[in-house]
Design an enzyme around this catalytic site. Structure first.
Site, PDB file in Angstrom:
ATOM      1  N   TYR A 117      -8.288 -40.760 -11.369  1.00 33.81           N
ATOM      2  CA  TYR A 117      -7.701 -39.753 -10.477  1.00 33.81           C
ATOM      3  C   TYR A 117      -8.071 -38.354 -10.957  1.00 33.81           C
ATOM      4  O   TYR A 117      -8.481 -37.489 -10.172  1.00 33.81           O
ATOM      5  CB  TYR A 117      -6.182 -39.956 -10.478  1.00 33.81           C
TER       6      TYR A 117
ATOM      7  N   SER B  60      -5.209 -30.784  -8.871  1.00 36.22           N
ATOM      8  CA  SER B  60      -4.232 -31.278  -9.848  1.00 36.22           C
ATOM      9  C   SER B  60      -4.568 -30.798 -11.247  1.00 36.22           C
ATOM     10  O   SER B  60      -5.739 -30.648 -11.605  1.00 36.22           O
ATOM     11  CB  SER B  60      -4.208 -32.798  -9.835  1.00 36.22           C
TER      12      SER B  60
END
Lengths: 440, 248
Positions: B153, B140
């Protein structure tokens, strides 16, 4: 919240949208208790697939579950697009038995609107090729409704108001090639166009582009396009080795909203004259790829943006056989005199169809677009009135603005539909802005 | 590896929207597909879809990213060692909860780093022994720099990105290729309801096409929408004393 409208982009609203990926997702959405409506690919022109509660985006349920090459029966989830079905199965020799003028509609949407195609006069609507539908009712229970059952016949053409269509089985048509043998006949006026349709009742496909701009003796001049699926023998020798291959087209996209003035009576008039001359100059037979024949507008992405920011509205009615000729003359006269005729006007012969709530019936259907403004909305009220005077009715998948009284006057099936909705508990649970507006 | 892709292709975390799109793109190339998820029974419809659309062979497998001890057995139990293995495993959670509750934070760290790294590691060793294969890790852009809005995250993804980079370096001369995918915003279950700028949001189908192209062309690190390369270059270049006062 998302800004949501139909394909006409007319009067968008802030709406809550939830993506459905499985039956369990739909059950959860229904268990919340508020009103919902299923939405496919958003190709209904008006507010049929916008809920005042939660709009269920069914595109996440787009799986093809089984295909039987012996019978041509496809079982699929409601959110699969006809374009995906064609991409998958045309190379194997199968094509949708009925297709509307765009392949970017979902299976569920095609059933809910009981869409029709250029073969309605021979084959009937989309629903005629559906074996069963699975529908989730207001209590979250899933029912497989076989063709002919009560739930089935209300659901086909029921605009998603009987429950959420989850899956269906449809029968495809065997084809030998990806090509259509097309024959174009130019007619000098409306009467001649109707005569051509009446003389071509055995043509598998027929549709006319009709000029709704020109007044006088050539009122309603048309290009009637007849077609049939080409056999391998119809193809030139060089194409026979790959009969499903057609030339790839570059897909154009309208990149921005055109200014509202881009379409006016002069540009539209010029387009109509040029289009007619082009068709009249080279009439007769031609071999046409399936995509150009069935879906000319699909070649232009987001074509709805050419109507500008305020969007557009479409008018589509069907007039019964005995009054169609008179009624069409009146409609086209009024449209041409208004100077608002559009360049996408379509005339089509319907064959017999007897259904609980679906749109098609024997007669003629006329469809055309108008940029949305006060003048066109006034004109549409006049068209409503002429349609009612000739015993016609209206296509809900196109409607964005019809008053409740007009629907009630046009369609004596409304009361029974409402009673079904009340009795099954669907009323109040499956609700679109359209169903609220029309009191369905 | 470059040229026409071969199967079987293993998709880890196969219930996600990106995984579905990726599986379709590889199946469309004729590759057999192995779908793996914690609850493989949820994948029955996806298996039917791939078989109906593309006529490929599809098998379903149970895998729990958090149960690291089971990973070697999981890979050994596959019907064939895949040619391509894609990790689409991921769990975002709510940043506020992840910041307040360390048990929760640990789960996010493990689901996005430890679990996928372990699976990729087992597969890497098997592919190295065979001398061929491609590993694809969906990481990501959130891992490019820690931000207040999702650093739990993001830090796990940063770890996974570094792990993939190391694997790529280790296996570069061993016939095994490693692709790192930094998708940017994608319209999936994970981002549903977030208010994101439409131009930056890719559809899952774009991710599928980008992953297939990266595998076929032997690319190392890809962003799905090219604009993200620029955005992340700027975000990485901001001096920390400026960056710490922003709210991106």
């Amino acid at each position: 919240m998302t800004r949501l409208a139909g394909w006409g982009r007319f009067r968008p609203v802030e709406a809550r949208v939830a993506r459905m990926r499985s039956e369990a997702d739909v059950a959860v959405a229904l268990a919340a208790g508020g009103p919902v409506i299923a939405r496919g690919n958003g190709r209904a022109y008006g507010d049929s697939a916008v809920s005042p509660g939660v709009t269920l985006d069914m595109r996440g349920m787009d799986r093809m579950l089984a295909f039987d090459p012996a019978t041509g029966v496809l079982v699929a989830e409601a959110g699969v697009l006809l374009s995906e079905i064609i991409a998958c199965l045309l190379p194997r020799g199968w094509f949708p038995s009925v297709t509307p003028g765009t392949r970017y509609v979902t299976l569920g949407g095609a059933i809910a609107a009981d869409v029709h195609g250029k073969n309605h006069h021979v084959d009937g609507g989309f629903g005629a090729f559906v074996d069963w539908v699975e529908v989730m009712g207001p209590d979250g229970r899933v029912t497989r409704a076989e063709a002919g059952s009560d739930l089935f016949s209300w659901t086909v053409g029921g605009m998603g108001l009987t429950g959420v269509i989850l899956r269906a089985a449809i029968r495809l048509r065997r084809v030998e090639t990806g090509w259509i043998c097309q024959e174009t006949r130019a007619t000098a006026g409306l009467d001649e166009a109707i005569d051509v349709f009446e003389g071509a009742m055995d043509a598998p496909y027929s549709v006319a582009w009709i000029d709704c701009v020109t007044e006088g003796p050539h009122l309603g001049r048309s290009l009637v396009m007849l077609g049939r699926h080409a056999g391998v023998g119809d193809l030139p020798a060089a194409r026979r080795r790959d009969p499903f291959g057609v030339p790839r087209k570059r897909r154009l996209t309208v990149p921005l909203d055109l200014p509202g003035l881009a379409l006016n009576r002069w540009t539209v008039g010029a387009f109509n004259a040029a289009y007619y001359r082009l068709g009249a100059r080279k009439p007769g037979p031609a071999l046409v790829p399936w995509d150009s024949y069935f879906y000319p507008l699909d070649a232009i992405g987001d074509w709805n943006r050419i109507y500008g920011r305020r969007g557009f509205v479409q008018f589509q009615c069907v007039l019964p056989e005995d009054s169609a000729r008179r009624g069409l003359h009146r409609l086209v006269e009024v449209i041409a005199a208004s100077g608002q005729g559009s360049f996408l006007s379509v005339l089509k012969r319907f064959g017999p169809q007897d259904s609980r709530f679906a749109f098609p019936r024997a007669g003629y259907t006329l469809a055309l677009d108008f940029p949305a403004h006060d003048g066109s909305l006034d004109l549409m009220q006049t068209l409503d009135r002429i349609t009612l005077e000739h015993g016609g009715r209206f296509y809900l998948a196109k409607d964005a603005r019809m008053p409740r009284a007009v629907l009630e006057a046009a369609d004596d099936r409304v009361a029974a539909f409402r009673a079904m909705r009340a009795a099954t508990g669907a009323a109040g649970r499956f609700v679109s802005l359209q169903s609220e507006r029309l009191g369905l | 590896m470059s040229g026409r892709v071969q199967g079987p292709v293993l998709i880890l975390g196969a219930t996600s929207d990106m995984a579905r799109a990726i599986a379709r793109d590889f199946a469309a190339r004729g590759c057999d597909i192995q779908l793996a998820a914690r609850e493989p029974e949820r994948l029955e419809a996806d298996r039917a879809d791939l078989v109906t659309r593309y006529g490929v062979g599809v098998t379903l497998h149970a895998v729990d990213a958090l149960d690291v001890d089971s990973h070697a057995g999981f890979v050994a139990g596959l019907p064939a060692l895949p040619r391509v293995a894609v990790s689409a495993i991921g769990l975002m959670g709510e940043q506020a909860e992840n910041a307040a509750d360390m048990t929760r934070a640990a789960t996010i760290l493990r689901a996005n780093f430890e679990g996928p790294a372990s699976l990729m590691g087992v597969l890497a060793n098997a592919m190295e022994a065979r001398g061929s294969g491609t590993l694809v890790g969906i990481s990501s852009v959130a891992g490019e720099r820690g931000r207040a809005s999702n650093y739990v995250y993001g830090s796990a993804k940063a770890g996974f990105t570094a792990y993939l980079s190391g694997l790529r370096n280790r296996l570069a001369k061993k016939g095994v290729h490693v692709v790192t995918v930094l998708p940017g915003f994608v319209a999936t279950r994970m981002t549903e309801g977030m208010d994101l700028p439409a131009r930056l949001v890719a559809q899952p189908e774009e991710v599928g096409a980008a992953v297939l192209a990266a595998v076929e062309k032997g690319r190392d690190v890809i962003y799905v929408r090219p604009v993200w390369r620029l955005i992340m270059a700027i975000i990485r270049a901001l001096p920390e004393r400026v960056f710490k006062k922003t709210s991106i």
